[in-house]
Design a protein around this motif. Structure first.
Motif, PDB file in Angstrom:
ATOM      1  N   GLY A  73       0.819  -1.209   0.000  1.00 31.26           N
ATOM      2  CA  GLY A  73       0.000   0.000   0.000  1.00 31.26           C
ATOM      3  C   GLY A  73       0.848   1.251   0.000  1.00 31.26           C
ATOM      4  N   GLU A  74       0.255   2.370  -0.467  1.00 32.38           N
ATOM      5  CA  GLU A  74       0.984   3.639  -0.501  1.00 32.38           C
ATOM      6  C   GLU A  74       1.483   4.021   0.878  1.00 32.38           C
ATOM      7  N   GLU A  75       0.609   3.817   1.890  1.00 29.97           N
ATOM      8  CA  GLU A  75       0.973   4.295   3.228  1.00 29.97           C
ATOM      9  C   GLU A  75       1.750   3.251   4.029  1.00 29.97           C
ATOM     10  N   VAL A  88      -2.317  -1.099  -3.566  1.00 28.55           N
ATOM     11  CA  VAL A  88      -3.449  -0.198  -3.337  1.00 28.55           C
ATOM     12  C   VAL A  88      -2.992   1.253  -3.159  1.00 28.55           C
ATOM     13  N   ASP A  89      -3.731   2.160  -3.795  1.00 35.08           N
ATOM     14  CA  ASP A  89      -3.689   3.576  -3.431  1.00 35.08           C
ATOM     15  C   ASP A  89      -5.037   3.856  -2.789  1.00 35.08           C
ATOM     16  N   PRO A  90      -5.072   3.991  -1.477  1.00 38.27           N
ATOM     17  CA  PRO A  90      -6.363   4.068  -0.788  1.00 38.27           C
ATOM     18  C   PRO A  90      -7.208   5.260  -1.184  1.00 38.27           C
ATOM     19  N   ILE A  91      -6.572   6.417  -1.331  1.00 40.41           N
ATOM     20  CA  ILE A  91      -7.233   7.591  -1.904  1.00 40.41           C
ATOM     21  C   ILE A  91      -6.255   8.193  -2.913  1.00 40.41           C
ATOM     22  N   ASP A  92      -6.539   7.988  -4.192  1.00 41.63           N
ATOM     23  CA  ASP A  92      -5.703   8.629  -5.211  1.00 41.63           C
ATOM     24  C   ASP A  92      -6.408   9.935  -5.584  1.00 41.63           C
ATOM     25  N   GLY A  93      -5.660  11.036  -5.450  1.00 43.87           N
ATOM     26  CA  GLY A  93      -6.266  12.364  -5.570  1.00 43.87           C
ATOM     27  C   GLY A  93      -6.564  12.939  -4.197  1.00 43.87           C
ATOM     28  N   THR A  94      -5.670  12.609  -3.248  1.00 45.57           N
ATOM     29  CA  THR A  94      -5.883  13.045  -1.855  1.00 45.57           C
ATOM     30  C   THR A  94      -6.030  14.558  -1.737  1.00 45.57           C
ATOM     31  N   SER A  95      -5.275  15.300  -2.546  1.00 48.81           N
ATOM     32  CA  SER A  95      -5.366  16.766  -2.480  1.00 48.81           C
ATOM     33  C   SER A  95      -6.783  17.234  -2.801  1.00 48.81           C
ATOM     34  N   GLY A 161       0.417  15.245 -14.911  1.00 46.79           N
ATOM     35  CA  GLY A 161       0.360  15.273 -13.449  1.00 46.79           C
ATOM     36  C   GLY A 161       1.359  16.251 -12.883  1.00 46.79           C
ATOM     37  N   TRP A 162       1.011  16.817 -11.724  1.00 48.65           N
ATOM     38  CA  TRP A 162       1.907  17.774 -11.072  1.00 48.65           C
ATOM     39  C   TRP A 162       2.197  17.331  -9.645  1.00 48.65           C
ATOM     40  N   SER A 163       3.457  17.507  -9.250  1.00 52.30           N
ATOM     41  CA  SER A 163       3.822  17.369  -7.845  1.00 52.30           C
ATOM     42  C   SER A 163       5.121  18.123  -7.617  1.00 52.30           C
ATOM     43  N   ASN A 164       5.409  18.363  -6.345  1.00 54.44           N
ATOM     44  CA  ASN A 164       6.672  19.031  -6.021  1.00 54.44           C
ATOM     45  C   ASN A 164       7.876  18.127  -6.224  1.00 54.44           C
ATOM     46  N   ARG A 165       7.563  16.861  -6.626  1.00 54.08           N
ATOM     47  CA  ARG A 165       8.683  15.937  -6.897  1.00 54.08           C
ATOM     48  C   ARG A 165       9.395  16.314  -8.199  1.00 54.08           C
ATOM     49  N   VAL A 166       8.715  17.167  -9.010  1.00 46.85           N
ATOM     50  CA  VAL A 166       9.264  17.537 -10.323  1.00 46.85           C
ATOM     51  C   VAL A 166       9.682  19.011 -10.301  1.00 46.85           C
ATOM     52  N   SER A 190      -5.326  13.462  -9.890  1.00 41.95           N
ATOM     53  CA  SER A 190      -5.400  12.016  -9.673  1.00 41.95           C
ATOM     54  C   SER A 190      -4.819  11.300 -10.884  1.00 41.95           C
ATOM     55  N   GLY A 191      -3.650  10.718 -10.702  1.00 47.02           N
ATOM     56  CA  GLY A 191      -3.033  10.004 -11.813  1.00 47.02           C
ATOM     57  C   GLY A 191      -3.853   8.796 -12.236  1.00 47.02           C
ATOM     58  N   ALA A 192      -4.408   8.083 -11.263  1.00 46.22           N
ATOM     59  CA  ALA A 192      -5.198   6.893 -11.604  1.00 46.22           C
ATOM     60  C   ALA A 192      -6.407   7.260 -12.453  1.00 46.22           C
ATOM     61  N   GLY A 205      -4.076  11.682 -23.909  1.00 44.83           N
ATOM     62  CA  GLY A 205      -2.754  11.343 -23.388  1.00 44.83           C
ATOM     63  C   GLY A 205      -2.604  11.824 -21.958  1.00 44.83           C
ATOM     64  N   TYR A 206      -1.708  11.150 -21.231  1.00 41.34           N
ATOM     65  CA  TYR A 206      -1.365  11.544 -19.873  1.00 41.34           C
ATOM     66  C   TYR A 206       0.129  11.308 -19.668  1.00 41.34           C
ATOM     67  N   ILE A 207       0.789  12.300 -19.097  1.00 43.95           N
ATOM     68  CA  ILE A 207       2.189  12.080 -18.708  1.00 43.95           C
ATOM     69  C   ILE A 207       2.369  12.524 -17.268  1.00 43.95           C
ATOM     70  N   GLU A 208       3.273  11.849 -16.579  1.00 42.88           N
ATOM     71  CA  GLU A 208       3.718  12.332 -15.276  1.00 42.88           C
ATOM     72  C   GLU A 208       5.170  11.941 -15.109  1.00 42.88           C
ATOM     73  N   ILE A 209       5.975  12.896 -14.713  1.00 42.08           N
ATOM     74  CA  ILE A 209       7.438  12.688 -14.693  1.00 42.08           C
ATOM     75  C   ILE A 209       7.837  11.815 -13.511  1.00 42.08           C
ATOM     76  N   TRP A 214       1.727   2.477  -6.892  1.00 49.71           N
ATOM     77  CA  TRP A 214       0.358   2.413  -6.371  1.00 49.71           C
ATOM     78  C   TRP A 214      -0.598   3.343  -7.111  1.00 49.71           C
ATOM     79  N   ASP A 215      -0.068   4.414  -7.721  1.00 44.01           N
ATOM     80  CA  ASP A 215      -0.926   5.315  -8.505  1.00 44.01           C
ATOM     81  C   ASP A 215      -1.398   4.662  -9.809  1.00 44.01           C
ATOM     82  N   VAL A 216      -0.590   3.751 -10.367  1.00 42.10           N
ATOM     83  CA  VAL A 216      -0.828   3.256 -11.729  1.00 42.10           C
ATOM     84  C   VAL A 216      -1.176   1.776 -11.796  1.00 42.10           C
TER      85      VAL A 216
HETATM   86  C1  LIP Z   1      -1.384  11.664  -6.515  1.00 38.75           C
HETATM   87  C2  LIP Z   1      -1.175  11.102  -7.892  1.00 38.75           C
HETATM   88  C3  LIP Z   1      -0.986  12.197  -8.925  1.00 38.75           C
HETATM   89  C4  LIP Z   1       0.169  13.098  -8.526  1.00 38.75           C
HETATM   90  C5  LIP Z   1      -0.083  13.692  -7.160  1.00 38.75           C
HETATM   91  C6  LIP Z   1      -0.297  12.613  -6.102  1.00 38.75           C
HETATM   92  P1  LIP Z   1      -2.084  10.659  -4.153  1.00 38.75           P
HETATM   93  O1  LIP Z   1      -1.459  10.549  -5.638  1.00 38.75           O
HETATM   94  O2  LIP Z   1      -2.297  10.342  -8.275  1.00 38.75           O
HETATM   95  O3  LIP Z   1      -0.728  11.633 -10.187  1.00 38.75           O
HETATM   96  O4  LIP Z   1       0.317  14.096  -9.493  1.00 38.75           O
HETATM   97  O5  LIP Z   1       1.034  14.479  -6.800  1.00 38.75           O
HETATM   98  O6  LIP Z   1       0.901  11.890  -5.938  1.00 38.75           O
HETATM   99  O7  LIP Z   1      -1.008  11.266  -3.315  1.00 38.75           O
HETATM  100  O8  LIP Z   1      -3.289  11.520  -4.226  1.00 38.75           O
HETATM  101  O9  LIP Z   1      -2.369   9.233  -3.765  1.00 38.75           O
END
Ligand code: LIP
Length: 265
Positions: A73-75, A88-95, A161-166, A190-192, A205-209, A214-216
């Motif tokens: 799991g993610e957590e 599992v991603d329990p809540i994808d799109g947590t933000s 997709g956007w995150s501070n990881r990029v 939400s990447g999923a 199309g969808y891209i995420e760097i 667990w997201d995919v």
């Molecule tokens: C999210 C991913 C999304 C990514 C967000 C975040 P979470 O997963 O689905 O693609 O851009 O930064 O990681 O954290 O909501 O499970």
């Protein structure tokens, strides 16, 4: 791909029921519209009480149903090992979930060794359930789904997709390349669900760097069965850590791949 085994078909049906119950739990805990009711794991990487509760719920139910299967799991990380492994991603799109928005889902994928073979994605606030089993098709609310027929990138809708990881310059470079194609840009959190949108044709199309297994995990069999093209995320390190993904309809996949410099093979 050969027709699916009865054991995998049974697992998919069991997973659908567990994800549905988990989705009802998430809806019962859903924050109201407003400021984020969550904590930050890191900058703009949100965590709610529901993430932990839903993952624990699914982990417990899957252990009872399939004690011989692995679970990740993610957590909680890798809780159990096994040739068949649930991710599992329990809540994808947590933000989004944390603010009472609707674009979030419960995502449960199944890997046979290193091969994604089944997935369930339920977005209860959208009344949508995606399912896929390798060799048996991909479905949205029980109806077959397919990648979009759009051939002209200037008519396409492409999400990133956007995150501070990029780093910001990298994000800006890729989104600029998407817009240079004439495509309409999107970014939904939400990447999923974005990958599911590629599978059902709502996105071209969808891209995420930088995205995680667990997201995919649930979306990968969906995309394969729906006829989408997908970059080799698992081969590129996605099995054991974050990696880059591109998924697109087969008509524009090569053009998008070259524009954003994400190889498809
Ligand atoms: C999210 C991913 C999304 C990514 C967000 C975040 P979470 O997963 O689905 O693609 O851009 O930064 O990681 O954290 O909501 O499970």
């Amino acid at each position: 791909m050969s027709s699916p085994s009865p054991a995998l078909a049974y697992r998919l049906e069991a997973a659908r029921a567990v994800v549905h119950d988990a989705s009802r739990l998430a809806m019962s805990m859903r924050p109201p519209p407003g400021g984020p009711m969550a904590t930050q794991k890191s900058a703009q990487d949100w965590l709610t009480e529901t993430d932990g509760a839903v993952e624990a719920f699914i982990a417990s139910r899957m252990k009872t149903l399939f004690p011989e299967d692995g679970f990740q799991g993610e957590e909680g990380g890798i809780a159990r090992s096994g040739r068949l492994r649930w991710v599992v991603d329990p809540i994808d799109g947590t933000s989004n979930y944390a603010r009472g928005r609707s674009r979030w889902c419960v995502s449960l994928g199944l890997l046979d060794g290193d091969e994604p073979v089944a997935g369930v994605i339920e977005a209860p606030a959208l009344n949508e359930v995606y399912t896929a089993l390798r060799g048996a098709g991909a479905f949205l609310n029980g109806k077959p789904i397919h990648a979009s027929p759009v051939k002209d990138p200037a008519s396409a809708m492409i999400e990133m997709g956007w995150s501070n990881r990029v780093p910001k310059p990298v994000f800006m470079e890729k989104i600029d390349a998407i817009m240079e194609l004439g495509a309409m840009p999107r970014s939904g959190g939400s990447g999923a669900l974005a990958l599911a949108d590629v599978a059902c044709g709502r996105l071209d199309g969808y891209i995420e760097i930088v995205i995680n297994l667990w997201d995919v995990a649930a979306a990968l069999p969906l995309l394969a069965e729906a006829g989408a093209r997908v970059s080799p995320f698992l081969r590129d390190g996605g099995l054991t850590g974050p990696a880059t993904i591109l998924a697109a309809n087969p008509h524009i996949a090569e053009t998008l791949s070259q524009a954003v410099n994400i190889p498809l093979a």
